[in-house]
Write a protein that holds these residues in place. Structure first.
Motif, PDB file in Angstrom:
ATOM      1  N   ILE A  74      98.876  73.493  23.788  1.00  0.00           N
ATOM      2  CA  ILE A  74      99.751  72.639  23.366  1.00  0.00           C
ATOM      3  C   ILE A  74      99.913  73.143  21.066  1.00  0.00           C
ATOM      4  CG2 ILE A  74     100.503  70.088  22.567  1.00  0.00           C
ATOM      5  CD1 ILE A  74      99.514  69.699  24.969  1.00  0.00           C
ATOM      6  N   TYR A  75     100.656  72.494  21.015  1.00  0.00           N
ATOM      7  CA  TYR A  75     101.226  72.720  19.248  1.00  0.00           C
ATOM      8  C   TYR A  75     101.714  71.307  18.587  1.00  0.00           C
ATOM      9  CZ  TYR A  75      99.980  77.640  20.373  1.00  0.00           C
ATOM     10  OH  TYR A  75      99.692  78.990  20.834  1.00  0.00           O
ATOM     11  N   ARG A  76     100.876  70.809  17.688  1.00  0.00           N
ATOM     12  CA  ARG A  76     101.900  70.002  16.794  1.00  0.00           C
ATOM     13  C   ARG A  76     101.586  69.678  15.649  1.00  0.00           C
ATOM     14  NH1 ARG A  76     100.027  64.406  18.808  1.00  0.00           N
ATOM     15  NH2 ARG A  76     102.079  63.986  18.108  1.00  0.00           N
ATOM     16  N   CYS A  77     102.945  69.495  15.013  1.00  0.00           N
ATOM     17  CA  CYS A  77     102.587  69.869  13.520  1.00  0.00           C
ATOM     18  C   CYS A  77     102.414  68.951  12.648  1.00  0.00           C
ATOM     19  CB  CYS A  77     103.853  69.904  12.820  1.00  0.00           C
ATOM     20  SG  CYS A  77     105.672  68.077  13.119  1.00  0.00           S
ATOM     21  N   ALA A  78     101.813  68.735  11.181  1.00  0.00           N
ATOM     22  CA  ALA A  78     101.084  67.863  10.883  1.00  0.00           C
ATOM     23  C   ALA A  78     101.873  66.379  10.682  1.00  0.00           C
ATOM     24  CB  ALA A  78     100.453  68.449   9.323  1.00  0.00           C
ATOM     25  N   LYS A  79     102.511  66.632  10.444  1.00  0.00           N
ATOM     26  CA  LYS A  79     103.650  65.240  10.992  1.00  0.00           C
ATOM     27  C   LYS A  79     103.963  64.269  11.818  1.00  0.00           C
ATOM     28  CE  LYS A  79     108.559  63.079   9.433  1.00  0.00           C
ATOM     29  NZ  LYS A  79     109.870  63.853   9.022  1.00  0.00           N
ATOM     30  N   CYS A  80     103.470  65.536  13.270  1.00  0.00           N
ATOM     31  CA  CYS A  80     104.202  64.444  14.270  1.00  0.00           C
ATOM     32  C   CYS A  80     102.037  63.947  14.572  1.00  0.00           C
ATOM     33  CB  CYS A  80     104.023  65.197  15.575  1.00  0.00           C
ATOM     34  SG  CYS A  80     106.259  65.427  15.245  1.00  0.00           S
ATOM     35  N   ARG A  81     101.291  64.367  14.484  1.00  0.00           N
ATOM     36  CA  ARG A  81     100.281  64.043  14.096  1.00  0.00           C
ATOM     37  C   ARG A  81     100.146  62.847  13.448  1.00  0.00           C
ATOM     38  NH1 ARG A  81      97.954  69.363  12.391  1.00  0.00           N
ATOM     39  NH2 ARG A  81      96.744  67.802  11.316  1.00  0.00           N
ATOM     40  N   LYS A  82     100.049  63.077  11.801  1.00  0.00           N
ATOM     41  CA  LYS A  82     100.009  61.939  11.007  1.00  0.00           C
ATOM     42  C   LYS A  82     100.523  60.550  12.026  1.00  0.00           C
ATOM     43  CE  LYS A  82     100.470  60.322   6.193  1.00  0.00           C
ATOM     44  NZ  LYS A  82     100.377  60.858   4.730  1.00  0.00           N
ATOM     45  N   SER A 133     106.041  67.553  19.912  1.00  0.00           N
ATOM     46  CA  SER A 133     106.952  66.694  19.933  1.00  0.00           C
ATOM     47  C   SER A 133     107.988  66.905  19.213  1.00  0.00           C
ATOM     48  CB  SER A 133     105.886  65.737  19.604  1.00  0.00           C
ATOM     49  OG  SER A 133     104.418  65.131  19.340  1.00  0.00           O
ATOM     50  N   CYS A 134     108.575  66.867  18.452  1.00  0.00           N
ATOM     51  CA  CYS A 134     109.946  67.292  17.903  1.00  0.00           C
ATOM     52  C   CYS A 134     110.764  69.048  17.617  1.00  0.00           C
ATOM     53  CB  CYS A 134     110.087  67.533  16.148  1.00  0.00           C
ATOM     54  SG  CYS A 134     108.599  68.085  14.805  1.00  0.00           S
ATOM     55  N   THR A 194     102.504  76.729   8.963  1.00  0.00           N
ATOM     56  CA  THR A 194     101.724  75.067   8.525  1.00  0.00           C
ATOM     57  C   THR A 194     100.753  74.848   9.185  1.00  0.00           C
ATOM     58  OG1 THR A 194     102.765  74.474  11.082  1.00  0.00           O
ATOM     59  CG2 THR A 194     104.465  74.695   9.161  1.00  0.00           C
ATOM     60  N   ASN A 195     100.511  73.906   8.765  1.00  0.00           N
ATOM     61  CA  ASN A 195      98.410  73.512   8.878  1.00  0.00           C
ATOM     62  C   ASN A 195      99.798  72.133  10.278  1.00  0.00           C
ATOM     63  OD1 ASN A 195      96.172  72.167   9.096  1.00  0.00           O
ATOM     64  ND2 ASN A 195      96.920  70.651   7.620  1.00  0.00           N
ATOM     65  N   ALA A 196      99.672  73.462  11.220  1.00  0.00           N
ATOM     66  CA  ALA A 196      99.426  72.216  12.515  1.00  0.00           C
ATOM     67  C   ALA A 196      98.185  72.951  13.627  1.00  0.00           C
ATOM     68  CB  ALA A 196     100.579  73.345  13.643  1.00  0.00           C
TER      69      ALA A 196
END
Length: 59
Positions: free
Chosen positions: A36-44, A14-15, A22-24
């Motif tokens: 697919i990988y997503r960071c905690a911020k984009c998930r939240k 996403s970003c 990190t907690n991805a």
């Protein structure tokens, strides 16, 4: 490229930030199975993502 190198270059779909250490989240695309990988911020924040392989878009 070794598996260690690949792990270090993982980025949020996403970003684009580097997510190593990190907690991805890592999951397979519901359409094609691509990883697919997503960071905690984009998930939240429920930011949209798009699969690089098939173009599937999800929240």
């Amino acid at each position: 490229m070794s598996s260690t190198d690949r792990r270090e270059t993982r980025s949020c779909v996403s970003c684009g930030i580097n997510i190593s250490g990190t907690n991805a989240a890592a999951f397979k695309c519901p359409e094609c199975g691509n990883q697919i990988y997503r960071c905690a911020k984009c998930r939240k924040q429920s930011n949209l993502y798009e699969c690089d392989d098939c173009g599937f878009t999800g929240p």
